[in-house]
Scaffold this motif. Structure first.
Motif, short mmCIF file in Angstrom:
data_model
loop_
_atom_site.label_atom_id
_atom_site.label_comp_id
_atom_site.label_asym_id
_atom_site.label_seq_id
_atom_site.Cartn_x
_atom_site.Cartn_y
_atom_site.Cartn_z
N GLU A 192 -24.83 29.24 7.17
CA GLU A 192 -24.65 29.72 5.81
C GLU A 192 -25.04 31.19 5.68
O GLU A 192 -24.38 31.96 4.96
CB GLU A 192 -25.48 28.87 4.85
CG GLU A 192 -24.95 27.45 4.67
CD GLU A 192 -23.52 27.44 4.18
OE1 GLU A 192 -23.22 28.16 3.21
OE2 GLU A 192 -22.69 26.71 4.77
N LEU A 195 -22.25 33.35 7.04
CA LEU A 195 -21.01 33.33 6.25
C LEU A 195 -21.13 34.06 4.92
O LEU A 195 -20.11 34.46 4.34
CB LEU A 195 -20.58 31.89 6.01
CG LEU A 195 -20.08 31.13 7.25
CD1 LEU A 195 -19.93 29.65 6.94
CD2 LEU A 195 -18.77 31.72 7.75
N GLU A 196 -22.36 34.25 4.42
CA GLU A 196 -22.54 34.93 3.14
C GLU A 196 -21.89 36.31 3.16
O GLU A 196 -22.15 37.12 4.03
CB GLU A 196 -24.03 35.09 2.82
CG GLU A 196 -24.66 33.87 2.20
CD GLU A 196 -26.10 34.14 1.79
OE1 GLU A 196 -26.48 35.32 1.63
OE2 GLU A 196 -26.87 33.17 1.64
N GLY A 199 -16.37 36.32 2.88
CA GLY A 199 -15.12 35.86 2.28
C GLY A 199 -14.72 34.49 2.79
O GLY A 199 -15.56 33.70 3.21
N PRO A 200 -13.41 34.17 2.76
CA PRO A 200 -12.94 32.85 3.19
C PRO A 200 -13.48 32.48 4.57
O PRO A 200 -13.57 33.33 5.46
CB PRO A 200 -11.42 33.01 3.21
CG PRO A 200 -11.14 34.09 2.23
CD PRO A 200 -12.30 35.04 2.34
N ARG A 201 -13.82 31.21 4.73
CA ARG A 201 -14.55 30.80 5.93
C ARG A 201 -13.66 30.35 7.08
O ARG A 201 -14.11 30.30 8.22
CB ARG A 201 -15.52 29.67 5.57
CG ARG A 201 -16.51 30.07 4.48
CD ARG A 201 -17.46 28.96 4.16
NE ARG A 201 -18.50 29.46 3.24
CZ ARG A 201 -19.68 28.87 3.08
NH1 ARG A 201 -19.96 27.77 3.76
NH2 ARG A 201 -20.56 29.36 2.25
N ARG A 202 -12.43 30.02 6.81
CA ARG A 202 -11.62 29.33 7.82
C ARG A 202 -11.37 30.18 9.06
O ARG A 202 -11.18 29.64 10.16
CB ARG A 202 -10.30 28.87 7.22
CG ARG A 202 -9.43 30.00 6.71
CD ARG A 202 -8.16 29.48 6.03
NE ARG A 202 -7.35 30.58 5.53
CZ ARG A 202 -7.56 31.17 4.36
NH1 ARG A 202 -8.55 30.76 3.58
NH2 ARG A 202 -6.77 32.14 3.94
N ASP A 203 -11.34 31.50 8.91
CA ASP A 203 -10.98 32.34 10.06
C ASP A 203 -12.18 33.07 10.66
O ASP A 203 -12.01 33.98 11.47
CB ASP A 203 -9.91 33.36 9.66
CG ASP A 203 -10.29 34.18 8.42
OD1 ASP A 203 -11.28 33.80 7.76
OD2 ASP A 203 -9.60 35.16 8.13
N VAL A 225 -15.23 38.49 11.75
CA VAL A 225 -14.00 38.20 11.02
C VAL A 225 -13.26 39.50 10.76
O VAL A 225 -13.88 40.57 10.66
CB VAL A 225 -14.33 37.48 9.68
CG1 VAL A 225 -15.07 38.40 8.72
CG2 VAL A 225 -13.08 36.91 9.04
N ARG A 227 -11.13 41.59 8.12
CA ARG A 227 -10.90 41.62 6.68
C ARG A 227 -10.32 42.97 6.28
O ARG A 227 -10.86 44.02 6.65
CB ARG A 227 -12.22 41.43 5.92
CG ARG A 227 -12.80 40.03 5.99
CD ARG A 227 -12.15 39.11 4.96
NE ARG A 227 -12.78 37.79 4.99
CZ ARG A 227 -12.34 36.76 5.69
NH1 ARG A 227 -11.24 36.89 6.42
NH2 ARG A 227 -12.96 35.61 5.67
#
Length: 356
Positions: A192, A195-196, A199-203, A225, A227
């Motif tokens: 967590e 990921l904060e 943005g979107p987590r899937r990628d 990621v 972006r």
């Protein structure tokens, strides 16, 4: 005489295993690096330094206490971006922060500068190193402290940062080459934190890596990621009490307080959350090397800056007048003499490490 090195290492690592799930491969790498030279040995064995420090003169050990870096050495300095996107230089690893005599950081810093990188390698003389570090430290204490922002000042450090900062392309290529791991392999709270803000987590891609020497063997994870046309990265590493807490028989954590009190232009992404430290992961967040064979003038300025940055840290909890008065009471050559003694002890333990 202190206990044998093997007993010290076993006792510390047994305790460490009660604090965090160790990474066996990282621990093996640490042991291999310890045997490559006195300086890598010093970096990897802060726990042993604490035992050896007990042999030092009580006058040094009874110096005014501050929240100190603890595991300080000449390659524990680097760069980051502050909230205004300015490039800042300073101590960049505070995991081992502890309440210690102010003299401890100074002696360890000078010892690290004079310890050979490899067996039989070149070694700096203690006197000029100690004098440069102490001058920077005293001057910065007397002035009340000031962060090292590299935009318009500190040309030597700015050039060093420019020369050693990887290109963004190379940095992210190396990041992509780190060992990939599934997201479920990252502990939930650490995941967590990573990921904060991404943005979107899937990628988001997760990686694991080992860094430094003192903290090698502890879990460390990276999230990467792409972006809006570029890469973003975050890193978390596990936080355990300082080896100084282990040595004192406590479980105190001091990193968050030191970050809040030291004279710094802070990294807005560096924070302590539970038992994790989170930071931005990118090419501007880099360790700057120390070159003992640099031209004399450059070397002297670099060492003075390290002494000054050490004062910036100590000023967060220490009284400048009290510290300066104590330093005056120690005479002129105390720092070079103490560093020379500690360097001998480090070399003795390093040889015991190599001998097995």
């Amino acid at each position: 005489m202190p206990r044998p090195l093997s007993e010290s290492t076993r006792a510390y690592e047994d305790w460490l295993a009660t604090q965090v799930a160790l990474v066996p491969s990282g621990l093996r790498e640490k042991h291999e690096e310890m045997a490559t030279g006195p300086f890598p040995f010093l970096r990897a064995t802060w726990y042993r330094w604490l035992e050896r420090w007990e042999e030092e003169d009580p006058v040094l050990r009874d110096a005014p206490r501050v929240l100190a870096v603890g595991d300080l050495h000449v390659e524990n300095f680097g760069t980051w971006r502050d909230a205004h996107q300015r490039l800042v230089w300073g101590v960049n690893d505070l995991d081992e922060a502890a309440n210690l005599p102010c003299t401890q950081d100074l002696v360890r810093l000078v010892t690290s500068a004079i310890a050979p990188r490899k067996p039989g390698g070149p070694a700096l003389a203690p006197r000029p190193v100690a004098r440069a570090v102490l001058r920077g430290y005293r001057d910065r204490l007397a002035s009340g402290g000031q962060p090292f922002v590299l935009e318009e000042r500190h040309g030597r450090l700015r050039r060093l940062a420019d020369d050693n900062r990887p290109s963004a392309r190379k940095f992210w290529e190396d990041a992509e080459a780190l060992e990939p791991i599934p997201r479920r392999a990252v502990p939930a709270f650490a995941r967590e934190l990573l990921l904060e803000g991404l943005g979107p987590r899937r990628d988001v891609a997760f990686r694991t890596r080992q860094g430094g020497l003192g903290s090698r063997g502890r879990p460390r994870f990276v999230a990467i990621v792409e972006r809006a046309g570029g890469y973003l990265g975050r890193e978390v590493k596990s936080l355990v009490p300082s080896a100084a807490s282990w040595h004192a028989g406590s479980n105190d954590l001091h990193v968050a307080r030191l970050l809040a009190t030291a004279v710094r232009s802070p990294d807005p992404f560096l924070e302590v959350r539970g038992r994790w430290i989170r930071r931005r992961y990118g090419p501007d967040h880099a360790r700057l090397p120390f070159d003992p064979e640099a031209p004399r003038g450059d070397l002297r300025r670099h060492l003075r800056a390290m002494g000054a940055e050490t004062a910036n840290v100590h000023l967060g909890t220490g009284d400048a007048a009290t510290i300066l008065a104590h330093l005056d009471s120690l005479g002129n050559d105390w720092l070079e003499a103490a560093a020379a003694r500690m360097a001998e002890r480090v070399t003795e333990d390093y040889r015991a490490c190599v001998a097995g």
